[in-house]
Design a protein around this motif. Structure first.
Motif, PDB file in Angstrom:
ATOM      1  N   VAL A  95      -3.404  19.785  20.293  1.00  0.00           N
ATOM      2  CA  VAL A  95      -4.464  19.313  19.858  1.00  0.00           C
ATOM      3  C   VAL A  95      -4.892  17.734  19.831  1.00  0.00           C
ATOM      4  N   TYR A  96      -3.829  16.975  19.386  1.00  0.00           N
ATOM      5  CA  TYR A  96      -3.635  15.659  19.131  1.00  0.00           C
ATOM      6  C   TYR A  96      -3.852  15.164  20.540  1.00  0.00           C
ATOM      7  N   THR A  97      -3.090  15.344  21.626  1.00  0.00           N
ATOM      8  CA  THR A  97      -3.538  15.058  23.105  1.00  0.00           C
ATOM      9  C   THR A  97      -4.931  15.322  23.537  1.00  0.00           C
ATOM     10  N   TYR A  98      -5.366  16.351  23.269  1.00  0.00           N
ATOM     11  CA  TYR A  98      -6.648  16.774  23.813  1.00  0.00           C
ATOM     12  C   TYR A  98      -7.705  15.978  23.122  1.00  0.00           C
ATOM     13  N   LEU A  99      -7.493  15.840  21.903  1.00  0.00           N
ATOM     14  CA  LEU A  99      -8.651  15.154  21.328  1.00  0.00           C
ATOM     15  C   LEU A  99      -8.665  13.489  21.715  1.00  0.00           C
ATOM     16  N   ASN A 100      -7.508  13.091  21.882  1.00  0.00           N
ATOM     17  CA  ASN A 100      -7.393  11.520  22.316  1.00  0.00           C
ATOM     18  C   ASN A 100      -7.603  11.483  23.801  1.00  0.00           C
ATOM     19  N   LEU A 101      -7.851  12.456  24.442  1.00  0.00           N
ATOM     20  CA  LEU A 101      -8.207  12.346  25.969  1.00  0.00           C
ATOM     21  C   LEU A 101      -9.427  11.960  25.971  1.00  0.00           C
ATOM     22  N   PHE A 102     -10.526  12.238  25.282  1.00  0.00           N
ATOM     23  CA  PHE A 102     -12.057  12.106  25.482  1.00  0.00           C
ATOM     24  C   PHE A 102     -12.388  10.959  24.478  1.00  0.00           C
TER      25      PHE A 102
END
Length: 133
Positions: A95-102
């Motif tokens: 979740v942390y990686t996915y949120l920082n992706l965009f």
């Protein structure tokens, strides 16, 4: 640039630390009575003249002291397969990686937005007979 320099310093320090922790050495000291005569780290110590006379006089006034500094014998080599994550840790990382992706990119000011180009007096390419082919 600072990140690269910091990374190089940190990795060099860790490599030096691992190298120094695995090195073993011996310190030999030779005493004649209570007086320190010789100290050696990599070779054997030189004996004093009294060492030869001890055999004749049957006295023991010289002594040798050996200090061994042992380094680490075993290093644990680990790989990525040894890492075990619980499902909660995995979900948190995902979740942390996915949120920082965009992430939105900050708007950069355009310095030449209000700039108007100069007026052309003549067609320079035709004037100098330079054409893109």
């Amino acid at each position: 640039m600072i990140k690269k320099v910091f990374h190089k310093i940190f990795s060099s320090t860790l490599a030096l630390l691992v190298s120094l922790s695995t090195v073993s050495f011996t310190v030999e000291k030779h005493y004649c009575g209570d007086v320190l005569v010789d100290v050696s780290m990599f070779t054997s110590v030189e004996k004093c003249a009294m060492e030869n006379m001890e055999v004749l006089l049957k006295m023991n006034c010289c002594k040798d002291e050996v200090n061994v500094v042992k380094g680490q014998d075993e290093l644990k080599l680990s790989s990525i397969e040894d890492v075990k994550l619980s499902p909660i840790q995995f979900a948190t990382l995902y979740v942390y990686t996915y949120l920082n992706l965009f992430k939105e990119v900050e708007k950069q000011p355009i310095p030449f937005n209000n700039y108007s180009p100069p007026n052309l007096v003549a067609n320079v390419q035709a004037l100098h007979q330079v054409f893109i082919i």
